[in-house]
Enzyme design. Sequence first.
Site, PDB file in Angstrom:
ATOM      1  CB  THR A 134      -0.945   0.047   1.445  1.00 59.97           C
ATOM      2  OG1 THR A 134      -1.751  -0.758   1.278  1.00 59.97           O
ATOM      3  CG2 THR A 134      -1.397   1.348   1.734  1.00 59.97           C
ATOM      4  NE  ARG A 161      -8.938  -6.904   4.593  1.00 62.98           N
ATOM      5  CZ  ARG A 161      -7.946  -6.053   4.281  1.00 62.98           C
ATOM      6  NH1 ARG A 161      -7.611  -5.600   3.427  1.00 62.98           N
ATOM      7  NH2 ARG A 161      -6.912  -6.460   5.266  1.00 62.98           N
ATOM      8  N   GLY A 194      -9.619  -3.073   4.866  1.00 62.13           N
ATOM      9  CA  GLY A 194      -8.503  -3.203   5.813  1.00 62.13           C
ATOM     10  C   GLY A 194      -8.173  -1.928   6.475  1.00 62.13           C
ATOM     11  CG  ASP A 195      -4.209  -0.980   7.553  1.00 65.26           C
ATOM     12  OD1 ASP A 195      -4.550  -1.536   6.432  1.00 65.26           O
ATOM     13  OD2 ASP A 195      -3.147  -0.669   7.666  1.00 65.26           O
ATOM     14  CB  THR A 201       2.530  -0.816   4.493  1.00 68.14           C
ATOM     15  OG1 THR A 201       2.031  -1.742   3.245  1.00 68.14           O
ATOM     16  CG2 THR A 201       3.829  -1.029   4.800  1.00 68.14           C
ATOM     17  N   GLY A 219      -3.754  -5.501   7.338  1.00 67.03           N
ATOM     18  CA  GLY A 219      -4.630  -4.495   7.978  1.00 67.03           C
ATOM     19  C   GLY A 219      -5.457  -4.604   9.088  1.00 67.03           C
TER      20      GLY A 219
HETATM   21  C1  SD4 Z   1      -4.673  -3.786   3.752  1.00 64.00           C
HETATM   22  N1  SD4 Z   1      -2.939  -2.585   4.475  1.00 64.00           N
HETATM   23  O1  SD4 Z   1      -5.619  -3.798   2.987  1.00 64.00           O
HETATM   24  C2  SD4 Z   1      -3.696  -2.906   3.350  1.00 64.00           C
HETATM   25  C3  SD4 Z   1      -2.699  -3.958   2.489  1.00 64.00           C
HETATM   26  C4  SD4 Z   1      -1.257  -3.392   2.593  1.00 64.00           C
HETATM   27  O2  SD4 Z   1       0.592  -3.535   2.025  1.00 64.00           O
HETATM   28  O3  SD4 Z   1      -0.873  -2.230   3.218  1.00 64.00           O
HETATM   29  N2  SD4 Z   1      -0.375  -4.083   1.939  1.00 64.00           N
HETATM   30  O4  SD4 Z   1      -4.742  -4.374   4.707  1.00 64.00           O
END
Ligand code: SD4
Length: 335
Positions: free
Chosen positions: A195, A223, A225-226, A246, A249
């Site tokens: 990310t 879904r 994530g963070d 990153t 999440g």
């Molecule tokens: C997530 N944090 O969707 C993101 C994915 C990510 O490096 O950061 N990948 O959970």
Amino acid sequence: MYNRRKFIKLSAAGASLAALSQSAVAESLSNISTTNLPIVISTWDFGIAANQEAWKTLEKGGRALDAVEAGVKIPEADMNNHTVGRAGYPDRDGHVTLDACIMDEFGNCGSVAAMEDIAHPISVARLVMEKTPHVMLVGNGATQFAVEQGFKREKLLTPESEKAWKEWLKTAKYSPAINIENEQHVPGGKYNHDTIGMLAIDAKGNISGACTTSGMAFKLHGRVGDSPIIGAGLYVDNEVGGATSTGVGEEVIRNVGSFLVVELMRQGMSPENACKEAVKRIIKKKPDTAKNIQVGFLAINKKGEYGAYAIQSGFSFAVCNADKQDMLIKGKSIY
Ligand code: SD4
């Protein structure tokens, strides 16, 4: 005895204080040494190109908010990047769903989650912040808002991403690897997932951040994530600094990671130590899970000092300031 004259004087002062514009407040908060500024930092190797784009705004004395939005749009538009924006890997049902958030020096923030068919989620997040009374729009509502704001609906699934998804469907093993650069940890590590989180301080000393992703590859439909969650994937406090994350999440959300990093910096920790402490919290809560996942934090404080820490090795971040525009630094890690 109660002094009415004094009260009138005080309330007049109060009123004029209240009337101070937000920008005047930000100016006074930025009354610190700005020798390292402006500066922009962001996650992973692709942060170099993103920082360079952000720099174009910062070097002209532009606002950090404009810089981070412009910066993260580079990986969002990159057809070879399968982890952010257009061309991102889809969920397990074949939908590309995007997550992003943005936060400025006044504590304003906006976010979109699980949004389909719109290539630049960060710009939609900014409009949620600027044009609505809300912080977060999700799913169809986010797409509808984007279209109303003039964004073009487009197919985000590219032939290459579709091919990777169909390949994955052969086993459909729901354990997508995230960010673990060290392939020995990861059977199927080719689906590594990164990310972009970006933090910038402009010449006035004001901080903004942006975070954008296509999320975990082949995730369950719906879904989130963070990355679009303020406090988890991104947090900015103009008095203290900013942080972004990153990795997996779910573990970041559980620990409200980026908010935690900023609060630790508020208590006096350096950016690197604050990131390290947040990583240690994640490991402490779920030691067995943590062995097989990646989470990395990146942070900057008000002085422009920066640092990062990750669970696993392989995390990198890019730094750009007046001295050097293409610096790449290996983040330290616990394992
Ligand atoms: C997530 N944090 O969707 C993101 C994915 C990510 O490096 O950061 N990948 O959970």
